[in-house]
Design an enzyme around this catalytic site. Structure first.
Site, PDB file in Angstrom:
ATOM      1  N   ARG A 285     -68.894  10.710   2.444  1.00 16.80           N
ATOM      2  CA  ARG A 285     -68.648   9.266   2.549  1.00 16.80           C
ATOM      3  C   ARG A 285     -69.717   8.489   1.798  1.00 16.80           C
ATOM      4  NH1 ARG A 285     -69.215   4.323   5.245  1.00 16.80           N
ATOM      5  NH2 ARG A 285     -67.225   3.318   5.761  1.00 16.80           N
ATOM      6  N   CYS A 286     -70.963   8.924   1.912  1.00 20.63           N
ATOM      7  CA  CYS A 286     -72.063   8.241   1.226  1.00 20.63           C
ATOM      8  C   CYS A 286     -71.880   8.238  -0.290  1.00 20.63           C
ATOM      9  CB  CYS A 286     -73.394   8.909   1.560  1.00 20.63           C
ATOM     10  SG  CYS A 286     -73.944   8.711   3.265  1.00 20.63           S
ATOM     11  N   MET A 287     -71.264   9.295  -0.827  1.00 17.75           N
ATOM     12  CA  MET A 287     -71.161   9.452  -2.280  1.00 17.75           C
ATOM     13  C   MET A 287     -69.971   8.724  -2.889  1.00 17.75           C
ATOM     14  SD  MET A 287     -72.359  13.373  -3.015  1.00 17.75           S
ATOM     15  CE  MET A 287     -71.010  14.137  -2.101  1.00 17.75           C
TER      16      MET A 287
END
EC number: 3.5.3.6
Length: 410
Positions: A398-400
């Site tokens: 999700r962060c990427m």
């Protein structure tokens, strides 16, 4: 004929259509041990393997018919379309705290590059050794000789989730909490203003990077078309959440409530999405340590009122989530299960940081086997991606990603 909106995010789980990523680049090779802490890394990744892992991640998304756009490519195209490299460069240099003659050296050197090369340099960092030797006239130049950079590298850029977030058909362009990341949102702002894909549309900016308080995309979750969940965390200020709510209530016809959830201010829990993500209509993965033994934590419901905002404090987190989703119950799947050691280990390696690409279908890191097995047992389709180097930056799938468009839920 009605033009299709360039941005459309009305849920966390609608079929993912378009996403923005940044391939790890030479900025990672400008991390040295003495600057790990200031650049927000715990270790130095191996770039070649990191790129292989990221390419595998991108191919996994493309295999599900997701359009993947690259931040570095769009930024260069936007810079060319803006036809004013110097203006953008001046802003970058100013935010890098370059002053005196050094700012002129940096500007003149970078102006010699084309758009692609300039963007690459601005992201990877500019070493003092790259610019021809010049006479130092000022005390600060002489005393700062040991520091190797004119412009610091931006190694966290592959976490495209945080500098901006799409809510509905608009966007927050965020003021980042840490100085090491503050320039990142300038590239998003450049793209939305000048790239031909976006510049011909009037895109509302719900919160801009000039705001006084920090807000980061890892803390912004779009639960429904009407409800946003925002983490008050190490990186996102409660005052920023309140200002965002006021902006959404006054300018967005759809948003009716903002939920603010308080999470511990620690590096391992730096954003809400490191401890809580949505994986299906009424299913979430959660790190159990953010709640007490009764499953409680502080959550505040912000709603529009005649006098401004109504703020209702609650403790029954699970019940609040069920209510806003219109579900009788919701299922919280514990990251790492009930074992506190496994749970802590897998959360540290982003076991709770799932990327939903459709209802009940997610991408996760392969290393979090207990969490992945629990998701599958709960009926979730899991795509595992290799992660030995990507995980060193303390961020997961999700962060990427910065989702730009999802299908609306029916």
């Amino acid at each position: 004929m009605k033009m299709e909106k360039a941005l459309n995010i009305t849920s966390e789980i609608g079929k993912l259509q378009t996403v923005l990523v940044k391939r790890p680049g030479s900025e990672l090779e400008n991390i040295t041990p003495e600057y790990l802490e200031s650049l927000l890394f715990d270790d130095i990744p191996y770039l070649k393997m990191m790129q292989k892992e990221h390419d595998f991640f991108v191919k996994t998304m493309q295999g599900s018919n997701i359009e993947v756009l690259y931040l570095e490519k769009l930024a260069a195209e936007a810079l060319r379309a803006a036809n004013n490299k110097e203006s953008f460069l001046t802003k970058i240099i100013k935010e890098s705290n370059q002053m005196d003659e050094s700012a002129l050296y940096v500007r003149d050197y970078l102006m010699s590059f084309d758009e692609e090369e300039m963007i690459s340099k601005l992201m990877s960092g500019l070493k003092k050794s790259e610019i021809p030797e010049r006479k130092k006239k000022h005390l600060n130049e002489m005393m700062d000789e040991q520091y190797p950079f004119f412009l610091d590298p931006l190694p966290n850029l592959y976490f495209t989730r945080d500098p901006a977030a799409v809510i509905g058909n608009g966007v927050t362009i965020n003021k980042m909490f840490q100085p090491a990341r503050r320039r990142e949102s300038m590239f998003i702002e450049l793209i939305l203003k000048h790239h031909p894909r976006f510049s011909n549309q009037e895109i509302p900016v719900w919160s801009g990077r000039e705001e006084p308080f920090s807000l980061e995309g890892g803390d912004e979750l779009v639960l429904t078309e009407e409800t946003i969940l925002v983490g008050v965390s190490e990186r996102t200020d409660a005052r920023a959440v309140e200002r965002l709510a006021e902006s959404l209530f006054s300018r967005s016809p759809k948003i009716k409530r903002v939920l603010a959830v308080e999470i511990p201010e620690t590096r391992s829990f730096m954003h809400l999405d490191t401890v809580f993500t949505m994986v299906n209509y009424a299913q979430f993965t959660i790190h159990p340590a953010i709640q007490n033994q009764q499953g409680e934590l502080n959550i505040y419901i912000l709603e529009k009122s005649e006098n401004g905002l109504d703020i209702t404090p609650r403790r029954d987190f699970k019940r609040v989530i069920a209510e806003v989703l219109g579900e009788p119950e919701v299922d919280f799947i514990p990251c790492g299960g009930e074992d506190v050691i496994v749970s802590a280990r897998e959360q540290w390696n982003d076991g709770a940081n799932t990327l939903a690409i459709a209802p009940g279908e997610v991408i996760t890191y392969d290393r979090n086997q207990v969490s992945n097995d629990l998701l599958r047992s709960a009926g979730i389709k899991v795509h595992e991606v290799i992660s030995s180097e990507l995980s060193r930056g303390r961020g997961g799938p999700r962060c990427m990603t910065m989702p730009l468009s999802r299908e609306n839920l029916k």
